[in-house]
Design a protein around this motif. Structure first.
Motif, PDB file in Angstrom:
ATOM      1  N   PRO A 178       0.777  -1.073  -0.011  1.00  0.00           N
ATOM      2  CA  PRO A 178      -0.012   0.000  -0.008  1.00  0.00           C
ATOM      3  C   PRO A 178       1.009   1.209   0.189  1.00  0.00           C
ATOM      4  N   PRO A 179       0.028   2.393  -0.351  1.00  0.00           N
ATOM      5  CA  PRO A 179       0.958   3.708  -0.285  1.00  0.00           C
ATOM      6  C   PRO A 179       1.725   4.057   0.960  1.00  0.00           C
ATOM      7  N   ASN A 180       2.671   4.448   1.093  1.00  0.00           N
ATOM      8  CA  ASN A 180       3.598   4.706   2.388  1.00  0.00           C
ATOM      9  C   ASN A 180       4.673   5.832   2.123  1.00  0.00           C
ATOM     10  N   GLN A 181       4.402   6.717   2.981  1.00  0.00           N
ATOM     11  CA  GLN A 181       5.223   7.820   3.166  1.00  0.00           C
ATOM     12  C   GLN A 181       5.468   8.647   1.854  1.00  0.00           C
ATOM     13  N   GLY A 182       4.343   8.764   1.203  1.00  0.00           N
ATOM     14  CA  GLY A 182       4.441   9.659   0.040  1.00  0.00           C
ATOM     15  C   GLY A 182       4.596   8.823  -1.450  1.00  0.00           C
ATOM     16  N   PHE A 183       5.071   7.590  -0.938  1.00  0.00           N
ATOM     17  CA  PHE A 183       5.182   6.636  -2.214  1.00  0.00           C
ATOM     18  C   PHE A 183       4.153   6.047  -2.707  1.00  0.00           C
ATOM     19  N   PRO A 184       3.717   5.862  -3.953  1.00  0.00           N
ATOM     20  CA  PRO A 184       2.388   5.188  -4.607  1.00  0.00           C
ATOM     21  C   PRO A 184       2.429   3.643  -4.033  1.00  0.00           C
ATOM     22  N   GLU A 185       1.554   3.096  -4.451  1.00  0.00           N
ATOM     23  CA  GLU A 185       1.002   1.809  -4.365  1.00  0.00           C
ATOM     24  C   GLU A 185       1.758   1.047  -5.306  1.00  0.00           C
ATOM     25  N   LYS A 186       2.565  -0.280  -4.875  1.00  0.00           N
ATOM     26  CA  LYS A 186       3.286  -1.177  -5.529  1.00  0.00           C
ATOM     27  C   LYS A 186       2.839  -2.312  -5.720  1.00  0.00           C
ATOM     28  N   THR A 187       2.691  -3.023  -7.114  1.00  0.00           N
ATOM     29  CA  THR A 187       2.580  -4.350  -7.219  1.00  0.00           C
ATOM     30  C   THR A 187       3.816  -5.025  -7.309  1.00  0.00           C
ATOM     31  N   CYS A 188       3.839  -5.990  -6.359  1.00  0.00           N
ATOM     32  CA  CYS A 188       5.021  -6.650  -6.319  1.00  0.00           C
ATOM     33  C   CYS A 188       5.075  -8.184  -7.023  1.00  0.00           C
ATOM     34  N   CYS A 189       5.837  -8.725  -7.839  1.00  0.00           N
ATOM     35  CA  CYS A 189       5.639  -9.879  -8.500  1.00  0.00           C
ATOM     36  C   CYS A 189       6.877 -10.538  -8.536  1.00  0.00           C
ATOM     37  N   THR A 190       6.677 -11.947  -8.740  1.00  0.00           N
ATOM     38  CA  THR A 190       7.915 -12.966  -9.220  1.00  0.00           C
ATOM     39  C   THR A 190       7.661 -13.003 -10.849  1.00  0.00           C
ATOM     40  N   VAL A 191       8.987 -12.391 -11.531  1.00  0.00           N
ATOM     41  CA  VAL A 191       8.789 -12.447 -12.984  1.00  0.00           C
ATOM     42  C   VAL A 191      10.030 -13.433 -13.358  1.00  0.00           C
ATOM     43  N   THR A 192       9.444 -14.246 -14.600  1.00  0.00           N
ATOM     44  CA  THR A 192      10.538 -15.301 -14.904  1.00  0.00           C
ATOM     45  C   THR A 192      10.403 -15.316 -16.317  1.00  0.00           C
ATOM     46  N   ILE A 193      11.596 -15.722 -16.863  1.00  0.00           N
ATOM     47  CA  ILE A 193      11.713 -15.703 -18.268  1.00  0.00           C
ATOM     48  C   ILE A 193      12.501 -17.165 -18.658  1.00  0.00           C
ATOM     49  N   GLY A 194      12.116 -17.938 -19.460  1.00  0.00           N
ATOM     50  CA  GLY A 194      12.534 -19.285 -19.795  1.00  0.00           C
ATOM     51  C   GLY A 194      12.831 -20.097 -18.513  1.00  0.00           C
ATOM     52  N   GLY A 195      12.015 -20.047 -17.502  1.00  0.00           N
ATOM     53  CA  GLY A 195      11.984 -20.744 -16.352  1.00  0.00           C
ATOM     54  C   GLY A 195      13.104 -20.132 -15.475  1.00  0.00           C
ATOM     55  N   ILE A 196      13.481 -19.181 -15.460  1.00  0.00           N
ATOM     56  CA  ILE A 196      14.811 -18.459 -14.649  1.00  0.00           C
ATOM     57  C   ILE A 196      13.952 -17.241 -13.997  1.00  0.00           C
ATOM     58  N   ASN A 197      13.946 -17.262 -12.491  1.00  0.00           N
ATOM     59  CA  ASN A 197      13.539 -16.183 -11.890  1.00  0.00           C
ATOM     60  C   ASN A 197      14.458 -15.014 -11.688  1.00  0.00           C
ATOM     61  N   VAL A 198      13.902 -13.974 -12.153  1.00  0.00           N
ATOM     62  CA  VAL A 198      14.610 -12.736 -12.549  1.00  0.00           C
ATOM     63  C   VAL A 198      15.365 -12.256 -11.487  1.00  0.00           C
ATOM     64  N   ALA A 199      14.579 -12.113 -10.230  1.00  0.00           N
ATOM     65  CA  ALA A 199      14.957 -11.630  -9.031  1.00  0.00           C
ATOM     66  C   ALA A 199      16.112 -12.238  -8.343  1.00  0.00           C
ATOM     67  N   GLU A 200      16.024 -13.642  -8.624  1.00  0.00           N
ATOM     68  CA  GLU A 200      17.252 -14.622  -7.943  1.00  0.00           C
ATOM     69  C   GLU A 200      18.390 -14.401  -8.652  1.00  0.00           C
ATOM     70  N   ALA A 201      18.309 -14.300  -9.975  1.00  0.00           N
ATOM     71  CA  ALA A 201      19.501 -14.172 -11.017  1.00  0.00           C
ATOM     72  C   ALA A 201      20.242 -12.573 -10.682  1.00  0.00           C
ATOM     73  N   LEU A 202      19.251 -11.704 -10.438  1.00  0.00           N
ATOM     74  CA  LEU A 202      20.083 -10.383  -9.673  1.00  0.00           C
ATOM     75  C   LEU A 202      20.419 -10.409  -8.255  1.00  0.00           C
ATOM     76  N   VAL A 203      19.984 -11.163  -7.601  1.00  0.00           N
ATOM     77  CA  VAL A 203      20.601 -11.276  -6.307  1.00  0.00           C
ATOM     78  C   VAL A 203      22.063 -12.065  -6.422  1.00  0.00           C
ATOM     79  N   SER A 204      21.985 -13.307  -7.354  1.00  0.00           N
ATOM     80  CA  SER A 204      23.153 -13.972  -7.359  1.00  0.00           C
ATOM     81  C   SER A 204      24.404 -13.347  -8.141  1.00  0.00           C
ATOM     82  N   LYS A 205      24.061 -12.115  -8.699  1.00  0.00           N
ATOM     83  CA  LYS A 205      25.307 -11.308  -9.242  1.00  0.00           C
ATOM     84  C   LYS A 205      25.658 -10.173  -8.306  1.00  0.00           C
TER      85      LYS A 205
END
Length: 815
Positions: A421-448
């Motif tokens: 939800p909106p917080n401290q002036g920042f707008p609402e954020k839709t948080c998602c798991t994004v995958t491409i070719g079976g690879i979790n994008v967030a995991e790849a970013l953390v691994s790097k």
């Protein structure tokens, strides 16, 4: 002269109490539908078993009389939920029970239930009051004779009565084991009571275990007690209870046991028409609760879907429901789209259709940022120059470039996890798991090394099997709640063993706050065991069902022996000597004078004759003192609970008193040496000199043993008036029979030795309380014989016959 015919009434059978009594629900008239208990005239069914009431002293469990359950069940299966008509022939005074005839159907042409029950051989005809010139009543006798001749029911010649008595199990010794032994197996049951919309009591068949079941995964509005002890219903509590009661009470259902909450069982109740929990949710009578949702075996998603439906329609408890701004409003939580922009290290813009775009954020990660804790600041050449996060925050540009090269123009799969939800002036954020070719994008970013893992909700685990002292913690209003003894030490050990360590969690259940209950292991070491072994926790009884119980007990015994921490002052308890109940009644008569009889119950006050001279001397001295030194009117300020001198209105003499109540200028005083009370003004009160306080109050309260007042108000007054005339201002012999508040005693005439309680019973003015103490058996037997004689002679309360023959409590009669 025409004979007036009894009125014909209509209704639906709500409950069958026994083979000759039903509760009939009438038509609602702007409120809860009226209910009437109707007993079948001229017959008597065997009495159904009753469990002991733990809230009533002396209440005892009873067993079925032979064929009682068969009679009730036959009538239940015949009538529950069916429309009937009934006539009322007479109403028993003082009990409210109505006697008449019930017909199945819409009019009196339907099957006569009295005749049907006689024909089965499961009830007896009461022949004492039958009229020889009444064809209808004589037909009952003929039906009974036919049933006897045919050997039906209880009239069978080869019947073994023990085969027709249930073995009821009113309590569960180990609810957890009981649930585990039947886990996820549908059990046949009959609902016996509906406490509220989501809590029922039932007999499990064929074992006849009597259980309380809370419906898993839901909660209905409840009934609570206010400050005065009155029951107050939350909004829609009555309606929710009626919804469940009208569908389940005394119906055949299936119960799937799924968990335990204290001594209550958690389970799903399935009616032939569906899951009652799901129906309650769908109609807006209940809400989903997470603490018990975890045990639901029939599909939690069905319950949540039913709740969602009620919310959308704003039914009942959801009438004021407003969807949260953070509620996910996507048609589907899973979709695909093309990445057309990488905003920064955790944000993307995805095209969903021709002109549909959505900005999404990667869930559970944190992109590069300035570390406030280490005091880092963004590198700037000029203090007036605006910070550009993409270029001035280390690795933010690299994170975005990584995502741009991998994702831009590519098709990705998106799964929405949560909406922040909106917080401290920042707008609402839709948080998602994004995958491409079976690879979790967030995991790849953390691994790097270009983002860090971030939990939006911390996993909270309550350790199983132990009870641990609590450390200091923040309290309301900025205060601090101090630590319990050894609480800080326990907190420090836990922190040392598991903080920032990799752990394994074995989850057993979820509590009402949504916390996981289970075992936590650090390097294969059970943390509960470590705390117990260090003397910083005790073994809780809930550990009994686990495989760790024996090792925990051994660790606790070792800590006790070494007197570690919480056991440093522990002393082994001495064995409690069990004093057996005396087998013989003790008689130790004391001479008393009854000085006051309370007007609304069997309570009275006595003075012991042996203390008479001492009291007389005290009263004489008090009268002289007040005569020689009269108090100044109005000089005394009364205080509740204080001893005082009070002037009695009838003889204008001063006596010792105690102030019980102050209302404006009126003060209620109890005369402590006589037991009577009076309301007066402060001008009739004075301070009691210290020399008159040493003698204990001489009026001692008692009540009659083994005696109960009738419910009917007129009958109560007759009994109290008789007691008043029999004992007030008379010298009697008193014997204490059993303890209570006040103690229960018998009174007897010093010359004839006639028992006062027995005399009242013989006159048909009071009832006998069936005490179970062996030492009182002879006394209760004598009282019961006197009561039986009063019944046979139809004295006073028995003038209309025996109104306690049937299952008294089920018919609303309370002793």
């Amino acid at each position: 002269m025409s004979i007036q015919q009894p009125a014909v009434n209509r209704g639906i059978v709500k409950q069958v109490l026994s083979g000759d009594a039903v509760v009939i629900r009438g038509q609602p008239k702007g409120g809860p539908p009226p209910e009437r208990t109707v007993c079948f005239s001229n017959i008597q069914a065997p009495k159904v078993a009753r469990r002991a009431n733990p809230n009533v002293e002396g209440s005892a469990e009873t067993r079925d009389e032979p064929f009682a359950w068969e009679a009730r069940e036959l009538l239940r299966k015949k009538l529950i939920g069916r429309e009937v008509v009934f006539t009322v022939e007479y109403k028993a005074p003082g009990t409210g029970r109505e006697y008449g005839c019930v017909y199945l159907g819409k009019d009196m042409s339907g099957e006569n239930m009295t005749e049907m029950m006689i024909n089965t051989g499961l009830v007896e005809v009461r022949r004492g009051g039958l009229k020889t010139d009444d064809p209808g009543q004589q037909k009952l006798v003929q039906l009974e004779e036919a049933a006897k001749t045919a050997g039906k029911g209880k009239w069978a010649s080869d019947v073994n009565v023990n085969d027709h008595i249930r073995d009821n199990k009113w309590t569960l010794e180990n609810p957890r084991n009981f649930v585990d032994s039947h886990h996820n197996k549908p059990l046949n049951a009959v609902i016996e009571h509906v406490r509220d919309g989501c809590t029922v009591r039932a007999f499990i068949l064929p074992s006849f275990h009597y259980v309380t079941v809370m419906i898993s995964g839901i909660k209905c509005p409840m009934f609570k007690q206010d400050d005065e002890g009155k029951q107050v219903a939350e909004p829609f509590a009555e309606e929710a209870k009626f919804f469940t009661e009208s569908r389940l009470l005394q119906r055949d259902v299936k119960i799937i046991l799924e968990g335990v909450s204290n001594q209550n069982l958690l389970g799903t109740v399935i009616h032939p028409n569906g899951n009652i929990g799901e129906l309650l949710l769908k109609e807006g009578f209940a809400r989903c609760v997470d603490w018990s949702m975890g045990v639901v075996s029939q599909g939690p998603e069905k319950l949540r879907a039913a709740e969602k439906m009620a919310k959308e329609k704003k039914l009942r408890i959801w009438k004021d429901y407003k969807p949260s701004a953070s509620t996910i409003d996507h048609k589907d939580k899973n979709y695909s789209g093309k990445v057309i922009e990488v905003v920064n290290g955790d944000a993307l813009v995805v095209r969903l259709g021709e002109n549909s775009f959505k900005k999404i954020f990667l869930a559970s990660i944190r992109p590069p940022r300035i570390s406030q804790e280490s005091g880092d600041s963004a590198p700037t050449r000029d203090a007036n120059k605006r910070i550009r996060p993409l270029y001035d925050i280390p690795y933010m540009y690299e994170a975005r470039e990584f995502l741009r090269k991998k994702l831009i123009g590519k098709k990705v799969t998106v799964e929405v996890d949560y909406v922040q939800p909106p917080n401290q002036g920042f707008p609402e954020k839709t948080c998602c798991t994004v995958t491409i070719g079976g690879i979790n994008v967030a995991e790849a970013l953390v691994s790097k090394g270009l983002a860090s893992f971030h939990l939006c909700k911390v996993l909270c685990v309550v350790y199983s099997g132990i009870e641990c002292p609590r450390a200091s913690r923040p309290g309301p209003g900025g205060t601090t709640i101090p630590a319990e003894p050894y609480g800080e030490e326990a907190h420090l050990l836990t922190k040392e063993l598991c903080l920032q360590r990799e752990v394994a969690v074995e989850v057993e259940a979820i509590d009402k706050g949504g916390n996981f209950i289970g075992w936590l292991f650090v390097d294969n070491t059970n943390l509960s065991h470590s705390l117990v072994e260090a003397g910083l926790a005790k073994v809780h009884f809930t550990a009994e069902r686990s495989s760790h119980y024996k090792t925990l007990l051994a660790a606790q015994e070792k800590a006790k022996e070494q007197k570690l921490q919480i056991w440093s002052t522990y002393v082994e308890p001495k064995p409690v000597e069990i004093v057996e109940e005396p087998m013989e009644r003790k008689v130790n008569h004391r001479s008393v004078i009854v000085t006051e009889v309370v007007s609304d119950d069997l309570k009275f006050y006595v003075q012991f004759v042996e203390n008479g001279p001492q009291l007389d001397q005290l009263m004489e001295q008090l009268h002289k003192e007040m005569e020689c030194n009269p108090p100044l009117p109005g000089a005394y300020t009364p205080t509740k609970g204080e001893l005082c001198a009070a002037r009695f209105s009838q003889d204008k003499q001063w006596y010792r008193g105690k102030i019980e109540k102050i209302e404006g200028s009126k003060v209620t005083v109890m005369f402590i040496d006589y037991g009577n009370k009076e309301t007066m003004t402060s001008k009739d009160l004075a301070a009691l000199p210290l020399c008159f306080r040493s003698l204990a109050p001489q009026a001692t309260p008692y009540t009659l043993a083994c005696i109960l007042l009738p419910n009917d108000e007129d009958a109560r007054q007759d009994a109290l008036e008789a007691l008043y005339n029999d004992i007030l201002n008379k010298q009697l012999l008193l014997n204490v029979e059993y303890k209570g508040s006040p103690d229960h005693v018998t009174l007897a005439d010093p010359d004839s030795k006639d028992d006062v309680g027995q005399a009242l019973t013989a006159e048909g003015l009071v009832l006998v309380e069936q005490r179970k103490e062996k030492r009182l058996a002879k006394l209760v037997s004598d009282y019961s014989k006197a009561q039986d004689k009063a019944k046979s002679e139809r004295r006073n309360i028995w003038c209309y016959g025996d109104f306690t023959e049937d299952d008294a409590k089920e018919f609303g009669y309370q002793r």
